[in-house]
Design a protein around this motif. Structure first.
Motif, PDB file in Angstrom:
ATOM      1  N   GLU A   1       0.834  -1.206   0.000  1.00  0.00           N
ATOM      2  CA  GLU A   1       0.000   0.000   0.000  1.00  0.00           C
ATOM      3  C   GLU A   1       0.869   1.257   0.000  1.00  0.00           C
ATOM      4  OE1 GLU A   1      -2.696  -0.215   3.301  1.00  0.00           O
ATOM      5  OE2 GLU A   1      -3.783  -1.929   2.471  1.00  0.00           O
ATOM      6  N   LEU A   2       1.947   1.208   0.779  1.00  0.00           N
ATOM      7  CA  LEU A   2       2.861   2.342   0.832  1.00  0.00           C
ATOM      8  C   LEU A   2       3.508   2.577  -0.526  1.00  0.00           C
ATOM      9  CD1 LEU A   2       4.140   4.515   2.594  1.00  0.00           C
ATOM     10  CD2 LEU A   2       5.915   2.868   3.218  1.00  0.00           C
ATOM     11  N   ARG A   3       3.929   1.486  -1.182  1.00  0.00           N
ATOM     12  CA  ARG A   3       4.519   1.600  -2.524  1.00  0.00           C
ATOM     13  C   ARG A   3       3.505   2.197  -3.509  1.00  0.00           C
ATOM     14  NH1 ARG A   3       7.791  -4.111  -2.829  1.00  0.00           N
ATOM     15  NH2 ARG A   3       9.648  -3.381  -1.739  1.00  0.00           N
ATOM     16  N   GLU A   4       2.250   1.726  -3.409  1.00  0.00           N
ATOM     17  CA  GLU A   4       1.206   2.265  -4.283  1.00  0.00           C
ATOM     18  C   GLU A   4       0.988   3.747  -4.012  1.00  0.00           C
ATOM     19  OE1 GLU A   4      -2.186  -0.228  -3.601  1.00  0.00           O
ATOM     20  OE2 GLU A   4      -1.349  -1.899  -4.760  1.00  0.00           O
ATOM     21  N   SER A   5       0.995   4.108  -2.729  1.00  0.00           N
ATOM     22  CA  SER A   5       0.829   5.520  -2.366  1.00  0.00           C
ATOM     23  C   SER A   5       1.992   6.350  -2.897  1.00  0.00           C
ATOM     24  CB  SER A   5       0.734   5.680  -0.847  1.00  0.00           C
ATOM     25  OG  SER A   5      -0.438   5.111  -0.357  1.00  0.00           O
ATOM     26  N   VAL A   6       3.208   5.812  -2.753  1.00  0.00           N
ATOM     27  CA  VAL A   6       4.389   6.524  -3.258  1.00  0.00           C
ATOM     28  C   VAL A   6       4.298   6.664  -4.773  1.00  0.00           C
ATOM     29  CG1 VAL A   6       6.894   6.328  -3.595  1.00  0.00           C
ATOM     30  CG2 VAL A   6       5.905   5.942  -1.334  1.00  0.00           C
TER      31      VAL A   6
END
Length: 130
Positions: free
Chosen positions: A27-32
Protein backbone atom coordinates in the motif's frame (compact mmCIF):
# COMPACT_ATOMS: atom_id res chain seq x y z
CA UNK A 1 19.79 -17.56 28.73
CA UNK A 2 16.61 -19.30 28.10
CA UNK A 3 15.50 -20.51 24.75
CA UNK A 4 11.95 -19.93 23.87
CA UNK A 5 10.18 -22.22 21.57
CA UNK A 6 7.90 -20.96 18.92
CA UNK A 7 4.50 -22.36 19.08
CA UNK A 8 2.09 -22.71 16.18
CA UNK A 9 0.10 -19.79 17.54
CA UNK A 10 3.18 -17.67 17.72
CA UNK A 11 4.21 -18.66 14.21
CA UNK A 12 0.70 -17.91 12.95
CA UNK A 13 0.84 -14.50 14.65
CA UNK A 14 4.27 -13.84 13.13
CA UNK A 15 3.03 -14.92 9.70
CA UNK A 16 -0.01 -12.71 10.10
CA UNK A 17 2.20 -9.78 11.13
CA UNK A 18 4.50 -10.39 8.16
CA UNK A 19 1.50 -10.55 5.82
CA UNK A 20 0.12 -7.31 7.28
CA UNK A 21 3.56 -5.74 6.97
CA UNK A 22 3.82 -6.84 3.31
CA UNK A 23 0.34 -5.45 2.63
CA UNK A 24 1.29 -2.19 4.32
CA UNK A 25 4.50 -2.03 2.26
CA UNK A 26 2.51 -2.71 -0.92
CA UNK A 27 0.00 0.00 0.00
CA UNK A 28 2.86 2.34 0.83
CA UNK A 29 4.52 1.60 -2.52
CA UNK A 30 1.21 2.26 -4.28
CA UNK A 31 0.83 5.52 -2.37
CA UNK A 32 4.39 6.52 -3.26
CA UNK A 33 3.71 5.67 -6.91
CA UNK A 34 0.50 7.73 -6.87
CA UNK A 35 2.35 10.56 -5.17
CA UNK A 36 5.11 10.43 -7.81
CA UNK A 37 2.50 10.47 -10.57
CA UNK A 38 0.78 13.40 -8.87
CA UNK A 39 4.10 15.25 -8.55
CA UNK A 40 4.82 14.55 -12.23
CA UNK A 41 1.39 15.88 -13.20
CA UNK A 42 1.95 18.97 -11.06
CA UNK A 43 5.34 19.54 -12.70
CA UNK A 44 3.73 19.25 -16.13
CA UNK A 45 1.02 21.68 -15.04
CA UNK A 46 3.65 24.11 -13.77
CA UNK A 47 5.56 23.80 -17.06
CA UNK A 48 2.36 24.48 -19.03
CA UNK A 49 1.57 27.41 -16.75
CA UNK A 50 5.05 28.84 -17.28
CA UNK A 51 4.60 28.50 -21.04
CA UNK A 52 1.22 30.22 -20.80
CA UNK A 53 2.72 33.04 -18.73
CA UNK A 54 5.50 33.42 -21.30
CA UNK A 55 2.93 33.58 -24.11
CA UNK A 56 0.87 36.15 -22.20
CA UNK A 57 4.00 38.24 -21.58
CA UNK A 58 4.87 38.09 -25.27
CA UNK A 59 1.30 39.07 -26.17
CA UNK A 60 1.36 41.97 -23.72
CA UNK A 61 4.71 43.12 -25.12
CA UNK A 62 3.38 42.90 -28.67
CA UNK A 63 0.20 44.73 -27.64
CA UNK A 64 2.27 47.50 -26.05
CA UNK A 65 4.37 47.85 -29.19
CA UNK A 66 1.25 47.94 -31.37
CA UNK A 67 -0.33 50.48 -29.04
CA UNK A 68 2.77 52.68 -29.16
CA UNK A 69 2.82 52.46 -32.95
CA UNK A 70 -0.89 53.29 -33.10
CA UNK A 71 -0.46 56.26 -30.77
CA UNK A 72 2.46 57.47 -32.89
CA UNK A 73 0.39 57.09 -36.06
CA UNK A 74 -2.53 58.97 -34.48
CA UNK A 75 -0.19 61.75 -33.35
CA UNK A 76 1.28 61.96 -36.83
CA UNK A 77 -2.22 62.05 -38.32
CA UNK A 78 -3.27 64.79 -35.92
CA UNK A 79 -0.14 66.77 -36.79
CA UNK A 80 -0.91 66.29 -40.48
CA UNK A 81 -4.48 67.43 -39.93
CA UNK A 82 -3.27 70.50 -38.07
CA UNK A 83 -0.97 71.40 -40.94
CA UNK A 84 -3.79 70.82 -43.43
CA UNK A 85 -6.26 72.88 -41.39
CA UNK A 86 -3.72 75.67 -41.06
CA UNK A 87 -3.14 75.63 -44.81
CA UNK A 88 -6.90 75.64 -45.46
CA UNK A 89 -7.35 78.55 -43.07
CA UNK A 90 -4.62 80.46 -44.89
CA UNK A 91 -6.23 79.69 -48.25
CA UNK A 92 -9.63 80.78 -46.90
CA UNK A 93 -8.14 84.00 -45.53
CA UNK A 94 -6.40 84.69 -48.84
CA UNK A 95 -9.65 83.97 -50.69
CA UNK A 96 -11.47 86.36 -48.39
CA UNK A 97 -8.87 89.06 -49.07
CA UNK A 98 -9.10 88.38 -52.81
CA UNK A 99 -12.90 88.62 -52.66
CA UNK A 100 -12.69 91.92 -50.79
CA UNK A 101 -10.18 93.21 -53.31
CA UNK A 102 -12.41 92.13 -56.20
CA UNK A 103 -15.40 93.77 -54.51
CA UNK A 104 -13.42 96.96 -54.07
CA UNK A 105 -12.31 96.90 -57.73
CA UNK A 106 -15.88 96.23 -58.81
CA UNK A 107 -17.06 99.23 -56.79
CA UNK A 108 -14.34 101.37 -58.36
CA UNK A 109 -15.30 100.14 -61.84
CA UNK A 110 -18.96 100.82 -61.08
CA UNK A 111 -18.05 104.35 -59.99
CA UNK A 112 -16.00 104.90 -63.18
CA UNK A 113 -18.84 103.53 -65.26
CA UNK A 114 -21.33 105.81 -63.55
CA UNK A 115 -19.04 108.81 -64.11
CA UNK A 116 -18.62 107.90 -67.79
CA UNK A 117 -22.35 107.34 -68.09
CA UNK A 118 -23.00 110.80 -66.61
CA UNK A 119 -20.47 112.30 -68.99
CA UNK A 120 -22.14 110.60 -71.96
CA UNK A 121 -25.56 111.87 -70.81
CA UNK A 122 -24.12 115.33 -70.32
CA UNK A 123 -22.60 115.26 -73.81
CA UNK A 124 -25.82 113.98 -75.33
CA UNK A 125 -27.80 116.74 -73.67
CA UNK A 126 -25.30 119.25 -74.92
CA UNK A 127 -25.56 117.86 -78.46
CA UNK A 128 -29.32 117.81 -78.33
CA UNK A 129 -29.51 121.47 -77.31
CA UNK A 130 -27.40 122.64 -80.19
Amino acid sequence: MTVERWTDGMLDGLASSVTELRESITELRESVTELRESVTEERESITELRESVTEVRESVTELRENLRESVTEVRDSVDGLRVTVQALLQVAAQSQRDMELMKQRQEENDQRFNILLEEVRYLRRGNQET
